[in-house]
Design a protein around this motif. Structure first.
Motif, PDB file in Angstrom:
ATOM      1  N   MET A 166       0.829  -1.200   0.000  1.00 38.27           N
ATOM      2  CA  MET A 166       0.000   0.000   0.000  1.00 38.27           C
ATOM      3  C   MET A 166       0.871   1.261   0.000  1.00 38.27           C
ATOM      4  O   MET A 166       0.571   2.244  -0.682  1.00 38.27           O
ATOM      5  N   GLY A 167       1.974   1.227   0.761  1.00 38.23           N
ATOM      6  CA  GLY A 167       2.877   2.367   0.786  1.00 38.23           C
ATOM      7  C   GLY A 167       3.529   2.609  -0.561  1.00 38.23           C
ATOM      8  O   GLY A 167       3.631   3.752  -1.019  1.00 38.23           O
ATOM      9  N   LEU A 168       3.948   1.523  -1.210  1.00 44.02           N
ATOM     10  CA  LEU A 168       4.583   1.655  -2.524  1.00 44.02           C
ATOM     11  C   LEU A 168       3.576   2.073  -3.591  1.00 44.02           C
ATOM     12  O   LEU A 168       3.894   2.875  -4.480  1.00 44.02           O
ATOM     13  N   PHE A 169       2.368   1.541  -3.520  1.00 37.63           N
ATOM     14  CA  PHE A 169       1.334   1.950  -4.473  1.00 37.63           C
ATOM     15  C   PHE A 169       1.082   3.452  -4.360  1.00 37.63           C
ATOM     16  O   PHE A 169       0.869   4.144  -5.359  1.00 37.63           O
ATOM     17  N   ALA A 170       1.108   3.961  -3.118  1.00 35.03           N
ATOM     18  CA  ALA A 170       0.835   5.380  -2.896  1.00 35.03           C
ATOM     19  C   ALA A 170       1.943   6.266  -3.443  1.00 35.03           C
ATOM     20  O   ALA A 170       1.681   7.386  -3.905  1.00 35.03           O
ATOM     21  N   THR A 171       3.188   5.792  -3.379  1.00 36.93           N
ATOM     22  CA  THR A 171       4.317   6.626  -3.816  1.00 36.93           C
ATOM     23  C   THR A 171       4.710   6.395  -5.271  1.00 36.93           C
ATOM     24  O   THR A 171       5.087   7.334  -5.974  1.00 36.93           O
ATOM     25  N   LYS A 172       4.623   5.142  -5.728  1.00 37.70           N
ATOM     26  CA  LYS A 172       5.067   4.810  -7.084  1.00 37.70           C
ATOM     27  C   LYS A 172       3.927   4.495  -8.040  1.00 37.70           C
ATOM     28  O   LYS A 172       4.151   4.356  -9.246  1.00 37.70           O
ATOM     29  N   GLY A 173       2.729   4.377  -7.480  1.00 35.60           N
ATOM     30  CA  GLY A 173       1.599   3.986  -8.316  1.00 35.60           C
ATOM     31  C   GLY A 173       1.531   2.478  -8.463  1.00 35.60           C
ATOM     32  O   GLY A 173       2.526   1.766  -8.240  1.00 35.60           O
ATOM     33  N   PHE A 174       0.354   1.990  -8.844  1.00 42.54           N
ATOM     34  CA  PHE A 174       0.159   0.546  -8.984  1.00 42.54           C
ATOM     35  C   PHE A 174       1.045  -0.014 -10.088  1.00 42.54           C
ATOM     36  O   PHE A 174       1.732  -1.018  -9.910  1.00 42.54           O
ATOM     37  N   ALA A 175       1.064   0.663 -11.258  1.00 43.87           N
ATOM     38  CA  ALA A 175       1.848   0.182 -12.393  1.00 43.87           C
ATOM     39  C   ALA A 175       3.342   0.238 -12.118  1.00 43.87           C
ATOM     40  O   ALA A 175       4.113  -0.596 -12.613  1.00 43.87           O
ATOM     41  N   GLY A 176       3.789   1.206 -11.317  1.00 40.54           N
ATOM     42  CA  GLY A 176       5.207   1.372 -11.055  1.00 40.54           C
ATOM     43  C   GLY A 176       5.741   0.502  -9.935  1.00 40.54           C
ATOM     44  O   GLY A 176       6.942   0.544  -9.632  1.00 40.54           O
ATOM     45  N   THR A 177       4.882  -0.280  -9.318  1.00 40.46           N
ATOM     46  CA  THR A 177       5.293  -1.158  -8.215  1.00 40.46           C
ATOM     47  C   THR A 177       5.363  -2.593  -8.702  1.00 40.46           C
ATOM     48  O   THR A 177       4.456  -3.067  -9.388  1.00 40.46           O
ATOM     49  N   THR A 178       6.437  -3.285  -8.372  1.00 44.32           N
ATOM     50  CA  THR A 178       6.594  -4.687  -8.745  1.00 44.32           C
ATOM     51  C   THR A 178       6.576  -5.565  -7.501  1.00 44.32           C
ATOM     52  O   THR A 178       6.804  -5.095  -6.385  1.00 44.32           O
ATOM     53  N   MET A 179       6.330  -6.835  -7.703  1.00 44.04           N
ATOM     54  CA  MET A 179       6.390  -7.771  -6.589  1.00 44.04           C
ATOM     55  C   MET A 179       7.801  -7.811  -5.995  1.00 44.04           C
ATOM     56  O   MET A 179       7.969  -7.973  -4.782  1.00 44.04           O
ATOM     57  N   ARG A 180       8.808  -7.639  -6.851  1.00 42.84           N
ATOM     58  CA  ARG A 180      10.191  -7.625  -6.353  1.00 42.84           C
ATOM     59  C   ARG A 180      10.414  -6.454  -5.409  1.00 42.84           C
ATOM     60  O   ARG A 180      11.031  -6.605  -4.348  1.00 42.84           O
ATOM     61  N   SER A 181       9.908  -5.271  -5.791  1.00 42.26           N
ATOM     62  CA  SER A 181      10.107  -4.102  -4.927  1.00 42.26           C
ATOM     63  C   SER A 181       9.338  -4.244  -3.616  1.00 42.26           C
ATOM     64  O   SER A 181       9.796  -3.805  -2.562  1.00 42.26           O
ATOM     65  N   ILE A 182       8.163  -4.869  -3.674  1.00 50.13           N
ATOM     66  CA  ILE A 182       7.390  -5.110  -2.445  1.00 50.13           C
ATOM     67  C   ILE A 182       8.160  -6.045  -1.528  1.00 50.13           C
ATOM     68  O   ILE A 182       8.258  -5.822  -0.310  1.00 50.13           O
ATOM     69  N   ALA A 183       8.727  -7.108  -2.107  1.00 52.48           N
ATOM     70  CA  ALA A 183       9.499  -8.063  -1.314  1.00 52.48           C
ATOM     71  C   ALA A 183      10.724  -7.400  -0.698  1.00 52.48           C
ATOM     72  O   ALA A 183      10.995  -7.556   0.501  1.00 52.48           O
ATOM     73  N   GLN A 184      11.456  -6.633  -1.514  1.00 52.55           N
ATOM     74  CA  GLN A 184      12.668  -5.985  -1.016  1.00 52.55           C
ATOM     75  C   GLN A 184      12.346  -5.005   0.107  1.00 52.55           C
ATOM     76  O   GLN A 184      13.037  -4.966   1.133  1.00 52.55           O
ATOM     77  N   GLU A 185      11.312  -4.207  -0.081  1.00 50.03           N
ATOM     78  CA  GLU A 185      10.937  -3.217   0.924  1.00 50.03           C
ATOM     79  C   GLU A 185      10.476  -3.892   2.216  1.00 50.03           C
ATOM     80  O   GLU A 185      10.635  -3.338   3.309  1.00 50.03           O
ATOM     81  N   SER A 186       9.938  -5.095   2.094  1.00 46.54           N
ATOM     82  CA  SER A 186       9.462  -5.842   3.267  1.00 46.54           C
ATOM     83  C   SER A 186      10.576  -6.628   3.937  1.00 46.54           C
ATOM     84  O   SER A 186      10.359  -7.201   5.009  1.00 46.54           O
ATOM     85  N   GLY A 187      11.754  -6.700   3.292  1.00 39.06           N
ATOM     86  CA  GLY A 187      12.859  -7.470   3.842  1.00 39.06           C
ATOM     87  C   GLY A 187      12.708  -8.961   3.624  1.00 39.06           C
ATOM     88  O   GLY A 187      13.247  -9.771   4.388  1.00 39.06           O
TER      89      GLY A 187
END
Length: 215
Positions: free
Chosen positions: A20-41
């Motif tokens: 949700m944080g990444l969607f808010a800053t990068k948008g849905f299209a600009g967010t990848t599952m990889r970036s979600i995983a990395q940001e979550s550790g």
């Protein structure tokens, strides 16, 4: 997955909150599952274990919001409310819980109308219909017995239509969607009352038949 443990529930929520944080800053299209995983550790494989796509994450958010809608609405359906009042409460609370996530409106629509996971869809629909049954059974006077059983399904479909309208409503504060609820509630309530008349009942029977076919 089997029965979720406290750790797995925490990890799912971590992924959801991070997304949700990444969607808010990068948008849905600009967010990848990889970036979600990395940001979550977490590793990408671990993230995919819990959610197989970004759409699955939005589906989980939508499910949580439906539960929040049910929890927020149920206590307000007090004895003595008429059907119009209960409709305004339930429809209004639906938008209230969705409002903080308005930018995900189109994604919610894909989730709401998707048939990609029939089992989850049936569980979700059963939960929603339970709320609409309470809207009907808590109303006084009770709707006519002849339509009482199928009325919750019609109201559920009305809510879906309002959700669709809201998802693409560009008016400030979704003012047009709120106005739609204000206008729809009394119209539906009047139709239910008038269903005691043969002509109106015939029309409503046709509508309910369409609802059965569509759902």
């Amino acid at each position: 997955m089997g029965k979720p443990t406290a750790k797995s529930a925490h990890t799912r929520q971590l992924l959801l909150d991070t997304a949700m944080g990444l969607f808010a800053t990068k948008g849905f299209a600009g967010t990848t599952m990889r970036s979600i995983a990395q940001e979550s550790g977490l590793s990408l494989g671990n993230a995919y274990y819990y959610f197989d796509s970004k759409d699955a994450i939005v589906h989980e958010l939508f499910r949580q919001l439906l539960e929040e809608h049910r929890t927020a609405t149920w206590p307000l359906l007090v004895p003595g409310n008429n059907l119009e009042t209960n409709l305004r409460i339930a429809l209004g609370k639906g938008l209230d819980v969705m409002t903080p996530f308005r930018e995900f409106g189109p994604a919610f629509i894909r989730t709401a109308f998707s048939g990609s996971n029939a089992e989850l869809g049936n569980v979700q629909r059963a939960m929603e219909l339970g709320l609409w049954r309470q809207v009907v059974t808590a109303s006084r006077p009770l709707p006519p017995l002849a339509i009482r059983t199928e009325l919750p399904q019609l109201l559920w479909l009305v809510q879906r239509g309002i959700l669709l309208f809201w998802a693409y409503d560009s008016s400030p504060g979704a003012a047009r969607s709120l106005r739609l609820i204000k206008n729809v509630a009394p119209v539906v309530a009047r139709l239910v009352v008038l269903s005691r008349m043969p002509v109106v009942r015939s029309i409503l029977d046709d509508v309910l038949s369409l609802v059965r076919t569509a759902t």
